[in-house]
Design a protein around this motif. Structure first.
Motif, PDB file in Angstrom:
ATOM      1  N   LEU A   1      -4.548  -8.588  -8.220  1.00 34.61           N
ATOM      2  CA  LEU A   1      -5.031  -7.561  -7.311  1.00 34.61           C
ATOM      3  C   LEU A   1      -4.095  -6.363  -7.351  1.00 34.61           C
ATOM      4  CD1 LEU A   1      -5.978  -9.708  -4.182  1.00 34.61           C
ATOM      5  CD2 LEU A   1      -7.329  -9.239  -6.239  1.00 34.61           C
ATOM      6  N   SER A   2      -4.686  -5.194  -7.186  1.00 36.77           N
ATOM      7  CA  SER A   2      -3.908  -3.958  -7.130  1.00 36.77           C
ATOM      8  C   SER A   2      -4.203  -3.243  -5.823  1.00 36.77           C
ATOM      9  CB  SER A   2      -4.273  -3.038  -8.299  1.00 36.77           C
ATOM     10  OG  SER A   2      -3.999  -3.646  -9.540  1.00 36.77           O
ATOM     11  N   CYS A   3      -3.200  -2.531  -5.334  1.00 38.64           N
ATOM     12  CA  CYS A   3      -3.346  -1.713  -4.135  1.00 38.64           C
ATOM     13  C   CYS A   3      -2.732  -0.348  -4.426  1.00 38.64           C
ATOM     14  CB  CYS A   3      -2.676  -2.366  -2.936  1.00 38.64           C
ATOM     15  SG  CYS A   3      -2.649  -1.337  -1.450  1.00 38.64           S
ATOM     16  N   ALA A   4      -3.569   0.641  -4.598  1.00 35.52           N
ATOM     17  CA  ALA A   4      -3.098   2.002  -4.850  1.00 35.52           C
ATOM     18  C   ALA A   4      -2.868   2.704  -3.525  1.00 35.52           C
ATOM     19  CB  ALA A   4      -4.115   2.756  -5.687  1.00 35.52           C
ATOM     20  N   VAL A   5      -1.698   3.284  -3.371  1.00 29.04           N
ATOM     21  CA  VAL A   5      -1.293   3.900  -2.108  1.00 29.04           C
ATOM     22  C   VAL A   5      -1.143   5.401  -2.289  1.00 29.04           C
ATOM     23  CG1 VAL A   5       0.373   3.861  -0.225  1.00 29.04           C
ATOM     24  CG2 VAL A   5      -0.022   1.795  -1.583  1.00 29.04           C
ATOM     25  N   SER A   6      -1.667   6.160  -1.376  1.00 26.88           N
ATOM     26  CA  SER A   6      -1.512   7.613  -1.410  1.00 26.88           C
ATOM     27  C   SER A   6      -1.298   8.135  -0.005  1.00 26.88           C
ATOM     28  CB  SER A   6      -2.741   8.265  -2.041  1.00 26.88           C
ATOM     29  OG  SER A   6      -3.885   7.999  -1.265  1.00 26.88           O
ATOM     30  N   GLY A   7      -0.714   9.323   0.072  1.00 30.32           N
ATOM     31  CA  GLY A   7      -0.628  10.005   1.350  1.00 30.32           C
ATOM     32  C   GLY A   7       0.718   9.962   2.039  1.00 30.32           C
ATOM     33  N   ARG A   8       1.682   9.224   1.479  1.00 27.35           N
ATOM     34  CA  ARG A   8       3.000   9.233   2.100  1.00 27.35           C
ATOM     35  C   ARG A   8       4.033   8.719   1.104  1.00 27.35           C
ATOM     36  NH1 ARG A   8       4.664   5.831   6.749  1.00 27.35           N
ATOM     37  NH2 ARG A   8       6.674   6.125   5.736  1.00 27.35           N
TER      38      ARG A   8
ATOM     39  N   GLN B   1      -2.528  11.837   5.447  1.00 29.80           N
ATOM     40  CA  GLN B   1      -3.233  10.620   5.804  1.00 29.80           C
ATOM     41  C   GLN B   1      -3.026   9.568   4.716  1.00 29.80           C
ATOM     42  OE1 GLN B   1      -7.333  11.280   6.671  1.00 29.80           O
ATOM     43  NE2 GLN B   1      -7.686   9.213   7.446  1.00 29.80           N
ATOM     44  N   VAL B   2      -2.751   8.350   5.132  1.00 29.40           N
ATOM     45  CA  VAL B   2      -2.481   7.273   4.188  1.00 29.40           C
ATOM     46  C   VAL B   2      -3.781   6.608   3.764  1.00 29.40           C
ATOM     47  CG1 VAL B   2      -1.352   5.050   3.889  1.00 29.40           C
ATOM     48  CG2 VAL B   2      -0.201   6.860   5.177  1.00 29.40           C
ATOM     49  N   HIS B   3      -3.895   6.362   2.470  1.00 26.18           N
ATOM     50  CA  HIS B   3      -5.038   5.622   1.929  1.00 26.18           C
ATOM     51  C   HIS B   3      -4.544   4.468   1.095  1.00 26.18           C
ATOM     52  CE1 HIS B   3      -8.240   8.356   3.172  1.00 26.18           C
ATOM     53  NE2 HIS B   3      -7.443   9.349   2.856  1.00 26.18           N
ATOM     54  N   LEU B   4      -5.142   3.313   1.320  1.00 25.75           N
ATOM     55  CA  LEU B   4      -4.865   2.115   0.540  1.00 25.75           C
ATOM     56  C   LEU B   4      -6.175   1.666  -0.085  1.00 25.75           C
ATOM     57  CD1 LEU B   4      -2.719   0.105   3.140  1.00 25.75           C
ATOM     58  CD2 LEU B   4      -1.942   1.808   1.487  1.00 25.75           C
ATOM     59  N   VAL B   5      -6.174   1.473  -1.393  1.00 28.77           N
ATOM     60  CA  VAL B   5      -7.398   1.080  -2.083  1.00 28.77           C
ATOM     61  C   VAL B   5      -7.107  -0.143  -2.944  1.00 28.77           C
ATOM     62  CG1 VAL B   5      -9.218   1.762  -3.671  1.00 28.77           C
ATOM     63  CG2 VAL B   5      -8.234   3.456  -2.106  1.00 28.77           C
ATOM     64  N   GLU B   6      -7.743  -1.259  -2.586  1.00 23.33           N
ATOM     65  CA  GLU B   6      -7.571  -2.496  -3.340  1.00 23.33           C
ATOM     66  C   GLU B   6      -8.585  -2.574  -4.476  1.00 23.33           C
ATOM     67  OE1 GLU B   6      -7.091  -3.825   1.093  1.00 23.33           O
ATOM     68  OE2 GLU B   6      -8.401  -2.530  -0.093  1.00 23.33           O
ATOM     69  N   SER B   7      -8.200  -3.305  -5.512  1.00 25.15           N
ATOM     70  CA  SER B   7      -9.114  -3.607  -6.612  1.00 25.15           C
ATOM     71  C   SER B   7      -8.648  -4.889  -7.283  1.00 25.15           C
ATOM     72  CB  SER B   7      -9.160  -2.457  -7.625  1.00 25.15           C
ATOM     73  OG  SER B   7      -7.879  -2.241  -8.182  1.00 25.15           O
ATOM     74  N   GLY B   8      -9.516  -5.444  -8.133  1.00 23.55           N
ATOM     75  CA  GLY B   8      -9.136  -6.609  -8.916  1.00 23.55           C
ATOM     76  C   GLY B   8      -9.714  -7.930  -8.462  1.00 23.55           C
TER      77      GLY B   8
END
Length: 124
Positions: free
Chosen positions: A20-27, A1-8
């Motif tokens: 801004l940052s976007c951390a991507v996980s899951g693929r 499953q893909v997760h995108l998490v923004e911050s900043g």
């Protein structure tokens, strides 16, 4: 499953900067395109910037050209949006998005995965 998490996101005065940052996980990302969008109250979601992960090809929406820069860090699986010379009209919730394929579409309907968004407020 893909997760995108923004911050900043945050509050900044006109003329200031935010990243801004976007951390991507899951693929894996070799066949993905990343995009940043924004949505102000009462307005439609608007394309800000995009990058094709494998080629580093970039595209920007007209309102931010020359002021914003999108980039990615493969080792950190993170996409960034450097925002300079901010204006009050840049105030919006900013979203990170991902789509399968090697085309940077400006329509949000073309994107498959979305983060939760981060608020950016620019005071005059």
């Amino acid at each position: 499953q893909v997760h995108l998490v923004e911050s900043g996101g945050g509050l900044v005065q006109a003329g200031g900067s935010l990243r801004l940052s976007c951390a991507v996980s899951g693929r894996t990302f070799s066949s993905s395109t990343m995009g940043w969008f924004r949505q102000a109250p009462g307005k439609e979601r608007e394309f800000v910037a995009g990058v094709i992960w494998s080629t580093d090809y970039l595209n920007y929406g007209d309102p931010v050209k020359g002021r914003f820069t999108i980039s990615r860090d493969n080792a950190k699986n993170t996409v960034y949006l450097q925002m300079n010379s901010l204006k009050p009209e840049d105030t919006a919730v900013y979203y990170c998005a991902m789509r399968n394929g090697h085309i940077i579409y400006t329509s949000p309907e073309r994107y498959d995965y979305w983060g939760q968004g981060t608020q950016v407020t620019v005071s005059s």
